[in-house]
Design a protein around this motif. Structure first.
Motif, PDB file in Angstrom:
ATOM      1  N   ALA A 137       0.836  -1.202   0.000  1.00  0.00           N
ATOM      2  CA  ALA A 137       0.000   0.000   0.000  1.00  0.00           C
ATOM      3  C   ALA A 137       0.874   1.255   0.000  1.00  0.00           C
ATOM      4  CB  ALA A 137      -0.893   0.015   1.241  1.00  0.00           C
ATOM      5  N   GLY A 138       0.338   2.311  -0.588  1.00  0.00           N
ATOM      6  CA  GLY A 138       0.977   3.627  -0.519  1.00  0.00           C
ATOM      7  C   GLY A 138      -0.138   4.644  -0.353  1.00  0.00           C
ATOM      8  N   HIS A 139      -0.293   5.172   0.851  1.00  0.00           N
ATOM      9  CA  HIS A 139      -1.407   6.074   1.175  1.00  0.00           C
ATOM     10  C   HIS A 139      -0.861   7.479   1.383  1.00  0.00           C
ATOM     11  CE1 HIS A 139      -3.870   2.381   2.722  1.00  0.00           C
ATOM     12  NE2 HIS A 139      -3.621   2.337   1.432  1.00  0.00           N
ATOM     13  N   THR A 140      -1.221   8.382   0.474  1.00  0.00           N
ATOM     14  CA  THR A 140      -0.642   9.731   0.474  1.00  0.00           C
ATOM     15  C   THR A 140      -1.500  10.717   1.246  1.00  0.00           C
ATOM     16  OG1 THR A 140       0.040   9.192  -1.771  1.00  0.00           O
ATOM     17  CG2 THR A 140       0.353  11.485  -1.060  1.00  0.00           C
ATOM     18  N   GLY A 159       2.600   5.413  -9.190  1.00  0.00           N
ATOM     19  CA  GLY A 159       2.435   4.660  -7.953  1.00  0.00           C
ATOM     20  C   GLY A 159       3.131   5.295  -6.759  1.00  0.00           C
ATOM     21  N   ALA A 160       2.424   5.364  -5.620  1.00  0.00           N
ATOM     22  CA  ALA A 160       2.988   5.939  -4.397  1.00  0.00           C
ATOM     23  C   ALA A 160       3.996   4.979  -3.760  1.00  0.00           C
ATOM     24  CB  ALA A 160       1.870   6.266  -3.404  1.00  0.00           C
ATOM     25  N   THR A 161       3.965   3.702  -4.150  1.00  0.00           N
ATOM     26  CA  THR A 161       4.888   2.733  -3.569  1.00  0.00           C
ATOM     27  C   THR A 161       6.027   2.419  -4.541  1.00  0.00           C
ATOM     28  OG1 THR A 161       3.221   1.769  -2.151  1.00  0.00           O
ATOM     29  CG2 THR A 161       5.049   0.336  -2.716  1.00  0.00           C
ATOM     30  N   PRO A 221       4.041   4.151 -13.644  1.00  0.00           N
ATOM     31  CA  PRO A 221       2.902   4.897 -14.189  1.00  0.00           C
ATOM     32  C   PRO A 221       1.635   4.057 -14.050  1.00  0.00           C
ATOM     33  CG  PRO A 221       4.460   4.252 -15.932  1.00  0.00           C
ATOM     34  CD  PRO A 221       5.059   3.828 -14.633  1.00  0.00           C
ATOM     35  N   ARG A 222       0.557   4.706 -13.605  1.00  0.00           N
ATOM     36  CA  ARG A 222      -0.711   3.977 -13.469  1.00  0.00           C
ATOM     37  C   ARG A 222      -1.444   3.993 -14.797  1.00  0.00           C
ATOM     38  NH1 ARG A 222      -2.015   7.315  -7.981  1.00  0.00           N
ATOM     39  NH2 ARG A 222      -0.756   6.081  -6.546  1.00  0.00           N
ATOM     40  N   ARG A 223      -2.054   2.880 -15.125  1.00  0.00           N
ATOM     41  CA  ARG A 223      -2.919   2.809 -16.312  1.00  0.00           C
ATOM     42  C   ARG A 223      -4.190   3.596 -15.976  1.00  0.00           C
ATOM     43  NH1 ARG A 223      -3.310  -3.561 -16.265  1.00  0.00           N
ATOM     44  NH2 ARG A 223      -4.620  -3.288 -18.121  1.00  0.00           N
TER      45      ARG A 223
END
Ligand code: GDP
Ligand code: IMO
Ligand code: MG
Length: 406
Positions: A39-42, A292-294, A298-300
């Protein structure tokens, strides 16, 4: 007693961290129930950006008790790193503000090593998550409780023995480096030890006492091990069921908030019916800073998919939506939204008019352009779930709370 659960409703990165941090202001307890350092929670407070991976997003809120439940898998090295990053900005939760369940399984260097070699076809985060959960299920996992009863070294040795034949076949030279990493892991475990305990009694007591308890989901409904796009999923139960098995204390969730991004993103491999491959997709990625925060990948990007959201709502019984990133759609001439599927299983789209005004930090619903309000109304009508929170910017102040849980 008020319990509120915040869950991702798509393929993760919907903005859960922001929403949980915001709601944590009124919470006594915030508890994570699944997932791990994948997880990567910003969270943004003014100019300050914090990305949390394993720590609950209530950790920045003074007076809030943060619990990591047994459904999580905990990487001690990364947790220690996360605590050091927080310490650098003056946030130092002690065991009175942070606890890790003694029943939570540890992600060991063995899991990360194997994930690095074998997780490629799924496009995992490489954090060892799937292998930690697999070892839990095949009963060779190491629980955080091993840090308390002196069984850690034996448990790690046994786990290594289990993986040795696979390692010998796929990476015969791994031995010395892996042993070095296990040594570093053991040192991190020493730092984690003071935070490890059975969290069930205190969670139970908090619920009995009528405290405000906030459950923080990681990932999203479509990455759920059972109900997601298997096998392109994570290895935990991201839907509401995971919150009960992942904490071990019953509670009826009064508020069940789905965090819904105003469009859709996905990191890693797997089906994505409303994906945009051309310039519109690239435009969405740039507008939403969709990396991605982790892992920084690049996100699709693609259009909102109400068909999949309806299925997610069926699984988790959403009572409200926290809609995020509406501001990122400003300036698009028209917006498409998948409302269902045709006979061949392809998305059927509705087209809605866009709006040109900047809506970052909109002060009220009334201040939104009519077409932005129509977009929200369309989502509400199609899903039959009200919008309880509207986010129009990354900062916690750029939010309209329309239905507060407390
Ligand atoms: P999470 O994993 O669900 O917590 O989400 P991530 O932190 O991985 O990704 C969400 C990203 O969108 C982060 O960079 C947030 O700062 C940002 N964000 C959240 N809500 C909003 C919003 O309403 N508008 C904009 N522009 N950014 C947002
Ligand atoms: P948050 O909590 C987006 C994805 C990975 C991969 C799949 C399996 O920030 O929303 P894993 O490492 O879990 O075995 O990878 O799941 N994935 C996420 N995608 N946000 C996340 O977390 C994710 N956690 C895992 O990209 O496709
Ligand atoms: Mg994320």
């Amino acid at each position: 007693m008020t319990t509120c659960i915040v869950m991702g409703s798509q393929w993760g990165d919907e903005g859960k961290g922001k929403v949980v941090d915001l709601l944590a202001r009124g919470a006594d307890v915030v508890v994570r129930f699944q997932g791990g350092a994948n997880a990567g929670h910003t969270i943004w407070h003014g100019q300050r950006k914090v990305v949390l991976h394993q720590l609950p997003s209530g950790v920045l809120t003074p007076g809030c008790l943060n619990l990591v439940g047994n459904g999580s898998v905990v990487d001690p090295e990364r947790l220690v790193e996360e605590l050091a990053e927080l310490a650098a900005i003056g946030v130092r939760p002690g065991p009175d503000a942070l606890a890790v369940s003694s029943l939570a399984h540890l992600v060991t260097p063995i899991h990360k090593w194997v994930d690095g070699l074998a997780g490629g076809h799924i496009g995992t985060t490489g954090r060892g998550i799937g292998f930690a959960y697999a070892d839990k299920a095949r009963r060779v996992g190491v629980r955080a409780g091993a840090l308390l009863d002196g069984t850690l070294a034996t448990a790690i040795a046994q786990q290594l023995e289990q993986h040795q034949p696979w390692l010998d076949a796929h990476d015969p030279g791994a031995g010395p480096e892996l042993l070095r990493r296990i040594e570093l892991f053991t040192r991190a475990c020493d730092q984690l030890r003071p935070f490890v305990r059975d969290i069930r009694p205190e969670l139970h007591d908090a619920l009995q006492a009528g405290s405000n308890v906030l459950y923080e989901g990681a990932q999203g409904a479509l990455l759920d091990l059972d109900h997601g796009t298997y096998p392109f999923v994570t290895s935990s139960s991201t839907a509401i069921g995971g919150a009960l098995t992942g904490t071990g204390v019953y509670t009826p969730f009064e508020h069940r908030f789905a965090v819904v991004k105003a469009y859709t993103t996905r990191v890693g491999n797997g089906p994505f019916p409303t994906e945009l491959h051309g310039p519109i997709g690239e435009d969405l990625r740039a507008r939403g800073h969709e990396y991605g925060a982790t892992t920084g990948r690049p996100r699709r990007c693609g259009w909102l998919d109400l068909h999949l959201l309806r299925e997610a709502a069926r699984t988790s019984g959403y009572s409200g939506i926290a809609l995020t990133k509406l501001d990122c759609l400003s300036g698009l001439p028209e917006l498409r939204v998948a409302t269902g599927r045709d006979a061949d299983g392809q998305p059927v789209y509705a087209t809605l008019p866009g709006w040109s005004e900047d809506i970052l930090g909109a002060p009220s619903l009334e201040a939104l352009p009519a077409n932005a309000r129509a977009y929200l109304d369309f989502i509400t009508e199609q899903l039959g779930v009200p919008i309880s929170i509207l986010s129009t910017g990354p900062d916690r102040d750029q939010t309209l709370v329309l239905e507060a849980p407390w």
